[in-house]
Design a protein around this motif. Structure first.
Motif, short mmCIF file in Angstrom:
data_model
loop_
_atom_site.label_atom_id
_atom_site.label_comp_id
_atom_site.label_asym_id
_atom_site.label_seq_id
_atom_site.Cartn_x
_atom_site.Cartn_y
_atom_site.Cartn_z
N THR A 1 0.85 -1.19 0.00
CA THR A 1 0.00 0.00 0.00
C THR A 1 0.88 1.24 0.00
N TYR A 2 0.40 2.25 -0.70
CA TYR A 2 1.04 3.57 -0.67
C TYR A 2 0.01 4.51 -0.06
N GLY A 3 0.20 4.91 1.17
CA GLY A 3 -0.81 5.72 1.85
C GLY A 3 -2.11 4.94 1.92
N SER A 4 -3.18 5.52 1.39
CA SER A 4 -4.46 4.82 1.46
C SER A 4 -4.71 3.98 0.21
N PHE A 5 -3.75 4.02 -0.74
CA PHE A 5 -3.93 3.29 -2.00
C PHE A 5 -3.27 1.92 -1.94
N THR A 6 -4.03 0.89 -2.30
CA THR A 6 -3.47 -0.46 -2.30
C THR A 6 -3.07 -0.84 -3.72
N ALA A 7 -1.78 -0.92 -3.96
CA ALA A 7 -1.27 -1.29 -5.30
C ALA A 7 -1.35 -2.79 -5.51
N VAL A 8 -1.06 -3.56 -4.44
CA VAL A 8 -1.15 -5.03 -4.51
C VAL A 8 -1.89 -5.51 -3.26
N GLY B 1 -0.95 -7.89 -17.15
CA GLY B 1 -2.06 -7.02 -16.78
C GLY B 1 -1.89 -5.65 -17.39
N ALA B 2 -2.96 -4.87 -17.32
CA ALA B 2 -2.93 -3.52 -17.88
C ALA B 2 -2.07 -2.62 -17.01
N SER B 3 -1.73 -1.46 -17.54
CA SER B 3 -0.90 -0.52 -16.81
C SER B 3 -1.54 -0.17 -15.46
N GLY B 4 -0.72 -0.22 -14.42
CA GLY B 4 -1.19 0.18 -13.09
C GLY B 4 -1.83 -0.94 -12.28
N CYS B 5 -1.80 -2.19 -12.79
CA CYS B 5 -2.48 -3.28 -12.08
C CYS B 5 -1.65 -3.85 -10.93
N GLY B 6 -0.39 -3.44 -10.82
CA GLY B 6 0.42 -3.89 -9.70
C GLY B 6 1.47 -4.93 -10.05
N LYS B 7 1.66 -5.21 -11.34
CA LYS B 7 2.60 -6.28 -11.70
C LYS B 7 4.05 -5.89 -11.44
N THR B 8 4.42 -4.65 -11.76
CA THR B 8 5.81 -4.23 -11.52
C THR B 8 6.09 -4.17 -10.01
N THR B 9 5.11 -3.69 -9.26
CA THR B 9 5.29 -3.64 -7.80
C THR B 9 5.53 -5.06 -7.26
N THR B 10 4.78 -6.02 -7.77
CA THR B 10 4.96 -7.41 -7.33
C THR B 10 6.37 -7.89 -7.66
N ASP C 1 11.40 -7.10 -16.45
CA ASP C 1 10.38 -6.07 -16.30
C ASP C 1 10.13 -5.41 -17.65
N GLU C 2 9.10 -5.83 -18.34
CA GLU C 2 8.78 -5.33 -19.70
C GLU C 2 10.05 -5.25 -20.55
N PRO C 3 10.81 -6.34 -20.65
CA PRO C 3 12.12 -6.24 -21.27
C PRO C 3 12.07 -5.95 -22.77
P1 ATP Z 1 2.90 -0.39 -15.68
O1 ATP Z 1 2.72 -1.45 -16.71
O2 ATP Z 1 2.34 0.93 -16.13
O3 ATP Z 1 4.28 -0.28 -15.14
P2 ATP Z 1 2.08 -1.90 -13.36
O4 ATP Z 1 0.97 -2.87 -13.48
O5 ATP Z 1 3.42 -2.46 -13.37
O6 ATP Z 1 1.92 -0.78 -14.46
P3 ATP Z 1 2.75 -0.77 -10.84
O7 ATP Z 1 3.96 -0.04 -11.31
O8 ATP Z 1 2.97 -2.00 -10.07
O9 ATP Z 1 1.79 -1.07 -12.05
O10 ATP Z 1 1.86 0.24 -10.02
C1 ATP Z 1 0.65 -0.18 -9.40
C2 ATP Z 1 -0.06 1.04 -8.85
O11 ATP Z 1 0.70 1.55 -7.76
C3 ATP Z 1 -0.20 2.18 -9.86
O12 ATP Z 1 -1.49 2.74 -9.70
C4 ATP Z 1 0.88 3.15 -9.46
O13 ATP Z 1 0.50 4.49 -9.74
C5 ATP Z 1 0.98 2.92 -7.94
N1 ATP Z 1 2.33 3.18 -7.45
C6 ATP Z 1 3.47 2.57 -7.82
N2 ATP Z 1 4.54 3.06 -7.17
C7 ATP Z 1 4.06 4.02 -6.34
C8 ATP Z 1 4.66 4.91 -5.38
N3 ATP Z 1 5.97 4.87 -5.13
N4 ATP Z 1 3.84 5.75 -4.73
C9 ATP Z 1 2.51 5.77 -4.95
N5 ATP Z 1 1.87 4.96 -5.83
C10 ATP Z 1 2.64 4.09 -6.52
#
Ligand code: ATP
Length: 384
Positions: free
Chosen positions: A19-26, A43-52, A163-165
């Motif tokens: 989570t980033y603040g109140s936002f849950t990325a994964v 997954g689509a952009s922003g779905c949390g795959k890179t964070t994982t 990561d999206e190589p």
């Molecule tokens: P992309 O394909 O665009 O890279 P993704 O699926 O890999 O997308 P992530 O990079 O994992 O997505 O991000 C998941 C969500 O977390 C996004 O909504 C992103 O804006 C948010 N996020 C990622 N890093 C941070 C951060 N450091 N602070 C706040 N929010 C973040």
């Protein structure tokens, strides 16, 4: 080329979240990656795959949960102490070093004295032996990508994270590199975890695909399994295109679920339905565009018994060489997609023509109708 030995590597994520603040990325996620597999997070952009992926690499601290690599809890370890290497979209090669020295870098840094055999083997693996003395800027994007892979693999990671190589490459090169990366992974036998938003890329390369949506894994499985038996409207549309027909369940007592959409009766084998079918309730019947046959209404009598059949009118026909893609409006559902291979084209199948759409009930799949068809359609557009 000597294959790098695999050592039963396995990646296990248990209740991992971010989570980033109140936002849950994964959202809390359990995931197990079999040793030696090519695993894709799709997954689509922003779905949390890179964070994982970054939590596996140690580049991001999880808010909760644990990361195990080869049975060892590495959650508290910094990236450089984890047996993983990451290949990024921006290859991050050293511009002042030639290809040979870029690949040798990891070994030299660890103080390995004789690097020649390993570097030569790696360059052979990625088929760049001839270009060893060039600088990165003298290589094409695809060649630079292969150097980045060689540079990561020479460290004998237990897991290679990608990561999206292929993101910076043009479409044709991407397709070539997909096959190339798959060949390299098969040859070295190391677990690859690959992040991509490109469904074709994930399906071409991966043994197992985890489809992510809004911080959750919606479905995980082999590409063909996900494609043939999607469990959600999101997956049905993110991986290719699906026609989803809302229908009322009439009878669930036999091997086939019997349904009605408008005045049309449909059948669906119970084994092809992941939702619970209850008489009197609704279900979505899914059918892929290439599984539907179009027959001109004048020939309706020739449609074999036992097939699901609905009537409609062609609104669009797009010739794309290998196939023709039709859009058909039916009282049962508007905008149905049908892909017909261009083997023997029926010239009557043109916009305005009345047609029968028919398919083998065993090729359909059933989904929970509580999921909105709209949401699934949007997701499909995002994925293409
Ligand atoms: P992309 O394909 O665009 O890279 P993704 O699926 O890999 O997308 P992530 O990079 O994992 O997505 O991000 C998941 C969500 O977390 C996004 O909504 C992103 O804006 C948010 N996020 C990622 N890093 C941070 C951060 N450091 N602070 C706040 N929010 C973040």
């Amino acid at each position: 080329m000597t294959a790098i030995a695999t050592t039963g590597t396995d990646v296990r994520l248990t209740g991992i979240s971010k989570t980033y603040g109140s936002f849950t990325a994964v959202h809390p996620l359990d995931l197990s990656v079999p040793a030696g597999s090519f695993f894709a997070l799709l997954g689509a952009s922003g779905c949390g795959k890179t964070t994982t992926l970054r939590m596996i690499a140690g580049l991001e601290d999880p808010t909760s949960g644990t990361v195990e690599l080869a049975g060892r809890d590495v959650t508290a370890l910094p990236p450089y102490k984890r047996p993983v290497n990451t290949v990024f979209q921006s290859y991050a090669l050293f511009p002042h070093l030639d290809i040979y020295e870029n690949v040798a870098f990891g070994l030299r840094r660890r103080g390995v004295k004789s690097v020649k055999k390993q570097v030569d083997d790696m360059l052979e693996l990625v088929q760049l032996g001839d270009l060893a003395r060039r600088k990165p800027q003298q290589l094409s994007g695809g060649q630079q990508q292969r150097v980045a892979v060689a540079r990561a693999l020479i460290n004998h990671p237990q897991v290679l994270l990608l990561d999206e190589p292929l993101g910076a490459l043009d479409l044709k090169l991407r397709r070539q590199m997909q096959l190339e990366l798959k060949r390299i992974q098969t040859e070295v036998g190391i677990t690859f975890i690959h992040v991509t938003h490109d469904q074709e890329e994930a399906m071409t390369m991966a043994d197992t695909v985890a489809v992510m949506n809004a911080g959750r894994v919606e479905q995980l499985g082999a590409p063909a399994e996900l494609y043939e038996t999607p469990r959600t409207t999101f997956v049905a549309n993110f991986l290719g295109t699906s026609n989803l027909i809302a229908a009322d369940v009439l009878d669930t007592s036999g091997d086939d679920i019997l349904l009605r959409a408008c005045d049309t009766k449909l059948a669906l084998p119970a084994t092809r339905c992941t939702a619970t079918a209850r008489t009197g309730e609704k279900l979505l019947v899914g059918i892929r565009p290439e599984k539907i046959t179009l027959t001109h209404a004048d020939d309706a009598a020739s449609v074999p018994d036992g097939r699901n059949r609905i009537t409609g009118r062609i609104t669009q026909a797009g010739f794309i060489g290998v196939s023709t893609q039709y859009l058909v409006d039916s009282p049962v559902a508007p905008g149905l997609s049908v892909y017909a291979q261009n083997i023997e084209r029926d010239a009557r199948l043109a916009p305005g023509a009345e047609v029968v759409l028919h398919w083998n009930p065993g090729h359909g799949f059933g989904l929970d109708a509580a999921q909105s068809i709209e949401a699934g359609t949007d997701a499909g557009e995002a994925g293409t």
